[in-house]
Design a protein around this motif. Structure first.
Motif, PDB file in Angstrom:
ATOM      1  N   LEU A 106       0.829  -1.211   0.000  1.00 42.12           N
ATOM      2  CA  LEU A 106       0.000   0.000   0.000  1.00 42.12           C
ATOM      3  C   LEU A 106       0.864   1.262   0.000  1.00 42.12           C
ATOM      4  O   LEU A 106       0.607   2.211  -0.747  1.00 42.12           O
ATOM      5  CB  LEU A 106      -0.921   0.014   1.227  1.00 42.12           C
ATOM      6  N   THR A 107       1.907   1.258   0.814  1.00 43.39           N
ATOM      7  CA  THR A 107       2.758   2.442   0.884  1.00 43.39           C
ATOM      8  C   THR A 107       3.581   2.596  -0.401  1.00 43.39           C
ATOM      9  O   THR A 107       3.769   3.707  -0.894  1.00 43.39           O
ATOM     10  CB  THR A 107       3.683   2.381   2.121  1.00 43.39           C
ATOM     11  N   LYS A 109       2.686   1.604  -3.379  1.00 47.31           N
ATOM     12  CA  LYS A 109       1.742   2.079  -4.389  1.00 47.31           C
ATOM     13  C   LYS A 109       1.440   3.557  -4.193  1.00 47.31           C
ATOM     14  O   LYS A 109       1.349   4.317  -5.154  1.00 47.31           O
ATOM     15  CB  LYS A 109       0.447   1.266  -4.267  1.00 47.31           C
ATOM     16  N   GLY A 110       1.311   3.957  -2.936  1.00 48.29           N
ATOM     17  CA  GLY A 110       1.041   5.359  -2.622  1.00 48.29           C
ATOM     18  C   GLY A 110       2.157   6.245  -3.155  1.00 48.29           C
ATOM     19  O   GLY A 110       1.908   7.306  -3.737  1.00 48.29           O
ATOM     20  N   LYS A 114       2.012   9.653  -6.104  1.00 47.50           N
ATOM     21  CA  LYS A 114       2.238  11.059  -5.724  1.00 47.50           C
ATOM     22  C   LYS A 114       2.618  11.925  -6.923  1.00 47.50           C
ATOM     23  O   LYS A 114       3.342  11.491  -7.810  1.00 47.50           O
ATOM     24  CB  LYS A 114       3.312  11.139  -4.640  1.00 47.50           C
ATOM     25  N   ASP A 118       8.432  14.257  -2.369  1.00 47.93           N
ATOM     26  CA  ASP A 118       8.603  15.097  -1.186  1.00 47.93           C
ATOM     27  C   ASP A 118       8.944  14.230   0.020  1.00 47.93           C
ATOM     28  O   ASP A 118       9.272  13.057  -0.126  1.00 47.93           O
ATOM     29  CB  ASP A 118       7.325  15.917  -0.940  1.00 47.93           C
ATOM     30  N   ASP A 119       8.868  14.815   1.185  1.00 49.37           N
ATOM     31  CA  ASP A 119       9.174  14.072   2.411  1.00 49.37           C
ATOM     32  C   ASP A 119       8.270  12.859   2.566  1.00 49.37           C
ATOM     33  O   ASP A 119       8.681  11.812   3.076  1.00 49.37           O
ATOM     34  CB  ASP A 119       8.984  14.961   3.644  1.00 49.37           C
ATOM     35  N   VAL A 120       7.026  13.019   2.157  1.00 50.08           N
ATOM     36  CA  VAL A 120       6.088  11.912   2.266  1.00 50.08           C
ATOM     37  C   VAL A 120       6.546  10.748   1.385  1.00 50.08           C
ATOM     38  O   VAL A 120       6.515   9.588   1.807  1.00 50.08           O
ATOM     39  CB  VAL A 120       4.649  12.357   1.896  1.00 50.08           C
ATOM     40  N   TRP A 123       9.179   8.945   3.184  1.00 48.46           N
ATOM     41  CA  TRP A 123       8.599   8.181   4.287  1.00 48.46           C
ATOM     42  C   TRP A 123       7.919   6.918   3.764  1.00 48.46           C
ATOM     43  O   TRP A 123       8.031   5.845   4.343  1.00 48.46           O
ATOM     44  CB  TRP A 123       7.590   9.054   5.056  1.00 48.46           C
ATOM     45  N   LEU A 124       7.209   7.064   2.653  1.00 47.66           N
ATOM     46  CA  LEU A 124       6.510   5.909   2.073  1.00 47.66           C
ATOM     47  C   LEU A 124       7.514   4.846   1.648  1.00 47.66           C
ATOM     48  O   LEU A 124       7.305   3.647   1.866  1.00 47.66           O
ATOM     49  CB  LEU A 124       5.655   6.349   0.888  1.00 47.66           C
ATOM     50  N   GLU A 125       8.604   5.296   1.058  1.00 47.26           N
ATOM     51  CA  GLU A 125       9.639   4.359   0.625  1.00 47.26           C
ATOM     52  C   GLU A 125      10.239   3.626   1.827  1.00 47.26           C
ATOM     53  O   GLU A 125      10.348   2.405   1.835  1.00 47.26           O
ATOM     54  CB  GLU A 125      10.738   5.128  -0.131  1.00 47.26           C
ATOM     55  N   GLU A 126      10.577   4.376   2.834  1.00 49.98           N
ATOM     56  CA  GLU A 126      11.175   3.754   4.016  1.00 49.98           C
ATOM     57  C   GLU A 126      10.194   2.795   4.680  1.00 49.98           C
ATOM     58  O   GLU A 126      10.548   1.672   5.046  1.00 49.98           O
ATOM     59  CB  GLU A 126      11.626   4.809   5.033  1.00 49.98           C
ATOM     60  N   MET A 129       9.769  -0.427   2.727  1.00 52.74           N
ATOM     61  CA  MET A 129      10.929  -1.315   2.895  1.00 52.74           C
ATOM     62  C   MET A 129      10.970  -1.917   4.291  1.00 52.74           C
ATOM     63  O   MET A 129      11.278  -3.091   4.458  1.00 52.74           O
ATOM     64  CB  MET A 129      12.209  -0.528   2.640  1.00 52.74           C
ATOM     65  N   PHE A 130      10.692  -1.091   5.255  1.00 50.92           N
ATOM     66  CA  PHE A 130      10.709  -1.560   6.635  1.00 50.92           C
ATOM     67  C   PHE A 130       9.763  -2.749   6.828  1.00 50.92           C
ATOM     68  O   PHE A 130      10.123  -3.768   7.407  1.00 50.92           O
ATOM     69  CB  PHE A 130      10.311  -0.433   7.586  1.00 50.92           C
ATOM     70  N   TYR A 131       8.568  -2.623   6.317  1.00 50.42           N
ATOM     71  CA  TYR A 131       7.588  -3.693   6.537  1.00 50.42           C
ATOM     72  C   TYR A 131       7.968  -4.979   5.813  1.00 50.42           C
ATOM     73  O   TYR A 131       7.746  -6.069   6.308  1.00 50.42           O
ATOM     74  CB  TYR A 131       6.175  -3.223   6.162  1.00 50.42           C
TER      75      TYR A 131
ATOM     76  N   TYR B   8      -7.305   4.887  -4.512  1.00 53.14           N
ATOM     77  CA  TYR B   8      -6.293   4.555  -3.512  1.00 53.14           C
ATOM     78  C   TYR B   8      -6.816   4.796  -2.099  1.00 53.14           C
ATOM     79  O   TYR B   8      -6.604   3.998  -1.191  1.00 53.14           O
ATOM     80  CB  TYR B   8      -5.040   5.391  -3.742  1.00 53.14           C
ATOM     81  N   VAL B  33      -1.577  10.392   2.337  1.00 57.98           N
ATOM     82  CA  VAL B  33      -0.538   9.847   1.452  1.00 57.98           C
ATOM     83  C   VAL B  33      -0.555  10.539   0.092  1.00 57.98           C
ATOM     84  O   VAL B  33       0.474  11.020  -0.392  1.00 57.98           O
ATOM     85  CB  VAL B  33      -0.707   8.319   1.259  1.00 57.98           C
ATOM     86  N   GLU B  38       1.797  18.622   2.590  1.00 60.08           N
ATOM     87  CA  GLU B  38       2.335  17.797   3.672  1.00 60.08           C
ATOM     88  C   GLU B  38       1.469  17.891   4.914  1.00 60.08           C
ATOM     89  O   GLU B  38       1.492  17.012   5.767  1.00 60.08           O
ATOM     90  CB  GLU B  38       3.778  18.190   3.995  1.00 60.08           C
ATOM     91  N   TRP B 145      16.851  -1.700  12.779  1.00 55.13           N
ATOM     92  CA  TRP B 145      16.416  -0.938  11.610  1.00 55.13           C
ATOM     93  C   TRP B 145      16.792   0.529  11.757  1.00 55.13           C
ATOM     94  O   TRP B 145      17.361   1.134  10.840  1.00 55.13           O
ATOM     95  CB  TRP B 145      14.912  -1.075  11.404  1.00 55.13           C
TER      96      TRP B 145
END
Lengths: 163, 163
Positions: A106-107, A109-110, A114, A118-120, A123-126, A129-131, B8, B33, B38, B145
DNA sequence: TTTTTGGTTCAATAATTATTGAACTTAATA
DNA sequence: TATTAAGTTCAATAATTATTGAACCAAAAA
């Protein structure tokens, strides 16, 4: 069945609700915990919990699906019995964690949707990956338990005495 | 807001439902998202999602509580704005995991209620210890992490290319 | 101090989900 | 083959939970 056990069954029901399962699922789990029999028949559960056949049928299937209980059948006996799972306790957590894969998607795809970076986006990328990463790590942790549980349990008990 | 973004938002709503939160919570997350801003105001969310003030008020509080979003207030502006959390993505998992402590207690308590010591008692003991232990282990994994995410993210990307 | 804006609260209602119970299936026994 | 026992299915209903909307509060502006 004494009062404390009956109270336990209800308590279990309420906790399972908190975890997003049904009250009845928790009751069945609780009943199998406090029952002195290791295997309990469909009908005995139904009687003990004063529920309908339909309910027991549906909820036992749920509990089997998430790995809390196992059905047992015997040749020459058409009844189904149930018992608490023999699988390692990590199995359920693993199943729950695999849901996080969807959140990772979901993140990801989000991020693709976009209009600007931007910062979002970062954050979505991180987060994505984290999950993905943590699902793997948790798998490893569970394997570690399986391999070393005797040692770990010993250490934990020791800990309890020390502190 | 284009169709893909609207879709979405709904998709996010449905996934949040699967996680035991409300559809509206997922919609707000999804909106934050895909929004190009922001920070988004209470009223903008309400308009975008065609929901009531009461709903936005309650659900934003839920999302703040579980750590998905943050409220932002500015001096000389009585509005409240919201943005996706700046906290590390492990925070939410940590919170979810702490729920397992209750399951550890439930199994421990169940063991105490049993009339006799049997295989179930042993399973209850192991399960209880496992759940206590894994909360700690997952904390460690999340710390890892935080410390090494740059490295890990690099490695994961590499992985994606390799395989 | 009065008005306005921004949000909260909470009772009513809508929507969803769990449970029942009756009809049905399947497989074992007579 | 007919009967019975053990579960399953699914439509109806009960129970629960989410959402609305109107009344309310608090703080800033007039």
């Amino acid at each position: 069945m004494n009062d404390k056990k009956l109270a336990y069954i209800e308590e279990s029901g309420l906790l399972f609700e908190q975890f997003g399962m049904t009250r009845m699922a928790g009751r069945i789990f609780g009943y199998l915990v406090v029952s002195d029999k290791e295997q309990v028949s469909f009908d005995e559960i139904k009687e003990a919990l004063q529920a309908s056949k339909g309910s027991i049928s549906g909820v036992t299937k749920q509990l089997i699906a998430v790995g809390f209980i196992q059905p047992i059948t015997l040749p020459g006996d058409r009844k189904t019995y149930f018992k608490l799972t023999e699988a390692n306790p990590g199995k359920i957590i693993k199943a729950r964690f695999s849901l996080f894969a969807k959140f990772s998607e979901l993140t990801q795809k989000g991020k693709g949707l976009k209009s600007k970076d931007d910062d979002v986006s970062a954050w979505l990328e991180e987060t994505s990956m984290f999950y993905t990463w943590i699902i793997d790590e948790v798998d490893k942790v569970i394997e570690k338990w399986e391999k070393e549980k005797r040692k770990i349990m010993g250490a934990q008990k020791q800990n309890g005495i020390d502190t």
